[in-house]
Design a protein around this motif. Structure first.
Motif, PDB file in Angstrom:
ATOM      1  N   HIS A  44     -17.202  -0.905 -39.617  1.00  0.00           N
ATOM      2  CA  HIS A  44     -16.029  -0.016 -39.635  1.00  0.00           C
ATOM      3  C   HIS A  44     -16.226   0.986 -40.775  1.00  0.00           C
ATOM      4  N   PRO A  45     -15.775   2.219 -40.609  1.00  0.00           N
ATOM      5  CA  PRO A  45     -15.959   3.207 -41.673  1.00  0.00           C
ATOM      6  C   PRO A  45     -15.169   2.952 -42.960  1.00  0.00           C
ATOM      7  N   LEU A  46     -14.115   2.135 -42.917  1.00  0.00           N
ATOM      8  CA  LEU A  46     -13.288   1.908 -44.113  1.00  0.00           C
ATOM      9  C   LEU A  46     -13.261   0.432 -44.492  1.00  0.00           C
ATOM     10  N   ASP A  47     -13.235   0.158 -45.801  1.00  0.00           N
ATOM     11  CA  ASP A  47     -13.200  -1.234 -46.251  1.00  0.00           C
ATOM     12  C   ASP A  47     -11.805  -1.855 -46.186  1.00  0.00           C
ATOM     13  N   THR A  48     -10.818  -1.136 -45.701  1.00  0.00           N
ATOM     14  CA  THR A  48      -9.488  -1.730 -45.517  1.00  0.00           C
ATOM     15  C   THR A  48      -9.543  -2.884 -44.521  1.00  0.00           C
ATOM     16  N   LEU A  49     -10.538  -2.899 -43.665  1.00  0.00           N
ATOM     17  CA  LEU A  49     -10.701  -4.010 -42.721  1.00  0.00           C
ATOM     18  C   LEU A  49     -10.951  -5.321 -43.470  1.00  0.00           C
ATOM     19  N   VAL A  50     -11.710  -5.274 -44.546  1.00  0.00           N
ATOM     20  CA  VAL A  50     -11.967  -6.474 -45.351  1.00  0.00           C
ATOM     21  C   VAL A  50     -10.655  -6.993 -45.931  1.00  0.00           C
TER      22      VAL A  50
ATOM     23  N   GLN B 158     -19.815  -1.056 -44.006  1.00  0.00           N
ATOM     24  CA  GLN B 158     -18.948   0.112 -44.061  1.00  0.00           C
ATOM     25  C   GLN B 158     -19.809   1.350 -43.856  1.00  0.00           C
ATOM     26  N   THR B 159     -19.702   1.945 -42.665  1.00  0.00           N
ATOM     27  CA  THR B 159     -20.524   3.102 -42.343  1.00  0.00           C
ATOM     28  C   THR B 159     -19.956   3.820 -41.127  1.00  0.00           C
ATOM     29  N   ASP B 160     -20.400   5.047 -40.914  1.00  0.00           N
ATOM     30  CA  ASP B 160     -20.056   5.735 -39.675  1.00  0.00           C
ATOM     31  C   ASP B 160     -21.298   5.927 -38.794  1.00  0.00           C
ATOM     32  N   GLN B 161     -22.437   5.340 -39.225  1.00  0.00           N
ATOM     33  CA  GLN B 161     -23.690   5.348 -38.456  1.00  0.00           C
ATOM     34  C   GLN B 161     -24.337   3.969 -38.614  1.00  0.00           C
ATOM     35  N   TYR B 162     -24.390   3.198 -37.552  1.00  0.00           N
ATOM     36  CA  TYR B 162     -24.945   1.843 -37.646  1.00  0.00           C
ATOM     37  C   TYR B 162     -26.071   1.672 -36.637  1.00  0.00           C
ATOM     38  N   ARG B 163     -27.175   1.076 -37.080  1.00  0.00           N
ATOM     39  CA  ARG B 163     -28.324   0.821 -36.199  1.00  0.00           C
ATOM     40  C   ARG B 163     -28.672  -0.665 -36.246  1.00  0.00           C
ATOM     41  N   GLU B 164     -28.989  -1.185 -35.071  1.00  0.00           N
ATOM     42  CA  GLU B 164     -29.396  -2.584 -34.981  1.00  0.00           C
ATOM     43  C   GLU B 164     -30.175  -2.779 -33.686  1.00  0.00           C
ATOM     44  N   GLU B 165     -31.388  -3.260 -33.807  1.00  0.00           N
ATOM     45  CA  GLU B 165     -32.226  -3.638 -32.671  1.00  0.00           C
ATOM     46  C   GLU B 165     -32.184  -2.645 -31.509  1.00  0.00           C
ATOM     47  N   GLY B 166     -32.494  -1.405 -31.790  1.00  0.00           N
ATOM     48  CA  GLY B 166     -32.602  -0.403 -30.739  1.00  0.00           C
ATOM     49  C   GLY B 166     -31.306   0.254 -30.309  1.00  0.00           C
ATOM     50  N   LEU B 167     -30.192  -0.149 -30.865  1.00  0.00           N
ATOM     51  CA  LEU B 167     -28.913   0.487 -30.559  1.00  0.00           C
ATOM     52  C   LEU B 167     -28.379   1.192 -31.792  1.00  0.00           C
ATOM     53  N   ARG B 168     -27.721   2.308 -31.573  1.00  0.00           N
ATOM     54  CA  ARG B 168     -27.071   3.037 -32.664  1.00  0.00           C
ATOM     55  C   ARG B 168     -25.618   3.270 -32.280  1.00  0.00           C
ATOM     56  N   ALA B 169     -24.742   3.042 -33.223  1.00  0.00           N
ATOM     57  CA  ALA B 169     -23.315   3.321 -33.048  1.00  0.00           C
ATOM     58  C   ALA B 169     -22.935   4.418 -34.025  1.00  0.00           C
ATOM     59  N   SER B 170     -22.344   5.498 -33.515  1.00  0.00           N
ATOM     60  CA  SER B 170     -21.868   6.607 -34.348  1.00  0.00           C
ATOM     61  C   SER B 170     -20.359   6.695 -34.185  1.00  0.00           C
ATOM     62  N   PHE B 171     -19.655   6.741 -35.312  1.00  0.00           N
ATOM     63  CA  PHE B 171     -18.198   6.782 -35.315  1.00  0.00           C
ATOM     64  C   PHE B 171     -17.736   8.233 -35.463  1.00  0.00           C
ATOM     65  N   PHE B 172     -16.807   8.656 -34.591  1.00  0.00           N
ATOM     66  CA  PHE B 172     -16.254  10.010 -34.617  1.00  0.00           C
ATOM     67  C   PHE B 172     -14.759   9.926 -34.904  1.00  0.00           C
ATOM     68  N   PRO B 173     -14.264  10.608 -35.957  1.00  0.00           N
ATOM     69  CA  PRO B 173     -12.820  10.599 -36.224  1.00  0.00           C
ATOM     70  C   PRO B 173     -12.053  11.158 -35.023  1.00  0.00           C
ATOM     71  N   VAL B 174     -10.958  10.484 -34.656  1.00  0.00           N
ATOM     72  CA  VAL B 174     -10.114  10.937 -33.551  1.00  0.00           C
ATOM     73  C   VAL B 174      -8.654  10.887 -33.979  1.00  0.00           C
ATOM     74  N   ARG B 175      -7.827  11.649 -33.301  1.00  0.00           N
ATOM     75  CA  ARG B 175      -6.379  11.651 -33.557  1.00  0.00           C
ATOM     76  C   ARG B 175      -5.740  10.528 -32.749  1.00  0.00           C
ATOM     77  N   HIS B 176      -5.044   9.635 -33.448  1.00  0.00           N
ATOM     78  CA  HIS B 176      -4.309   8.556 -32.789  1.00  0.00           C
ATOM     79  C   HIS B 176      -2.882   8.535 -33.336  1.00  0.00           C
ATOM     80  N   THR B 177      -2.679   7.966 -34.512  1.00  0.00           N
ATOM     81  CA  THR B 177      -1.366   7.993 -35.155  1.00  0.00           C
ATOM     82  C   THR B 177      -1.524   8.584 -36.554  1.00  0.00           C
ATOM     83  N   PRO B 178      -0.487   9.255 -37.060  1.00  0.00           N
ATOM     84  CA  PRO B 178      -0.601   9.877 -38.387  1.00  0.00           C
ATOM     85  C   PRO B 178      -0.825   8.875 -39.515  1.00  0.00           C
TER      86      PRO B 178
END
Length: 187
Positions: free
Chosen positions: A89-95, A112-132
């Protein structure tokens, strides 16, 4: 090829459809996008944890319908079926949230990252509008051959994702939608 299997599509207010979540299984590894209140039970019911040795959980945001059973999954991996749990997750508030639920940090690995790689897969996090009041992200998964986008909860798809989808760089876009207008979800 990235083929997501949906565990639920019901968001927070339609529990009969399960909380919105998807997974991808590769050998004895499970990639899970969100782990809402209904997700852990559904993983067990569908026997999706059978022979799993590690789980990577990608978290879009901290609403209960996206993290409500994450602590249970981590406890299950500690007490019942030993397996490694990585939470991204991009923020440590999850901890902090997990600590408030009695989940000790040594029971899982937090990245804590917005770019994660593991065994051939990459996850990129994009900020989106949900709740203020709460930052949310959509997630692009890439395996080097194909990319897919999962919105989590979002009022819209980021322009970069649309552009890349229309150019054929992203194979599929999974966007949550609601039947009522309100801005937190696409309609």
């Amino acid at each position: 090829m990235i083929s997501l299997q949906f565990i639920g599509i019901g968001s927070a207010f339609t529990p009969d459809l399960g909380n919105t979540s998807a997974c991808l299984r590769r050998g004895d590894r499970l990639w899970l996008i969100d782990c809402g209140s209904t997700v852990f039970g559904e993983l067990l019911k569908r026997q999706m944890m059978k022979d799993v040795r590690s789980v990577t959980v990608l978290v879009t945001h901290l609403h209960a319908d996206h993290v409500g059973s994450l602590g249970t999954l981590i406890s299950y991996a500690h007490y019942v079926q030993p397996m490694g749990i990585t939470v991204v997750h991009p923020l440590d508030t999850l901890v902090t949230l997990l600590k408030l639920n009695g989940i000790r940090p040594e029971r899982y690995q937090f990245v804590q990252t917005d770019q994660y790689r593991e065994e051939g897969l990459r996850a990129s996090f994009f900020p989106v509008r949900h709740t203020p009041s709460l930052q949310s992200w959509g997630i692009e998964l890439t395996d080097g051959e194909q990319s897919v986008y999962f919105s989590g909860d979002a009022g819209e798809v980021p322009q970069e994702i649309w552009r890349r989808f229309l150019q054929g760089e992203i194979a599929r876009v999974y966007q949550d939608c609601a039947l009522h207008a309100g801005g937190a979800h696409a309609t």
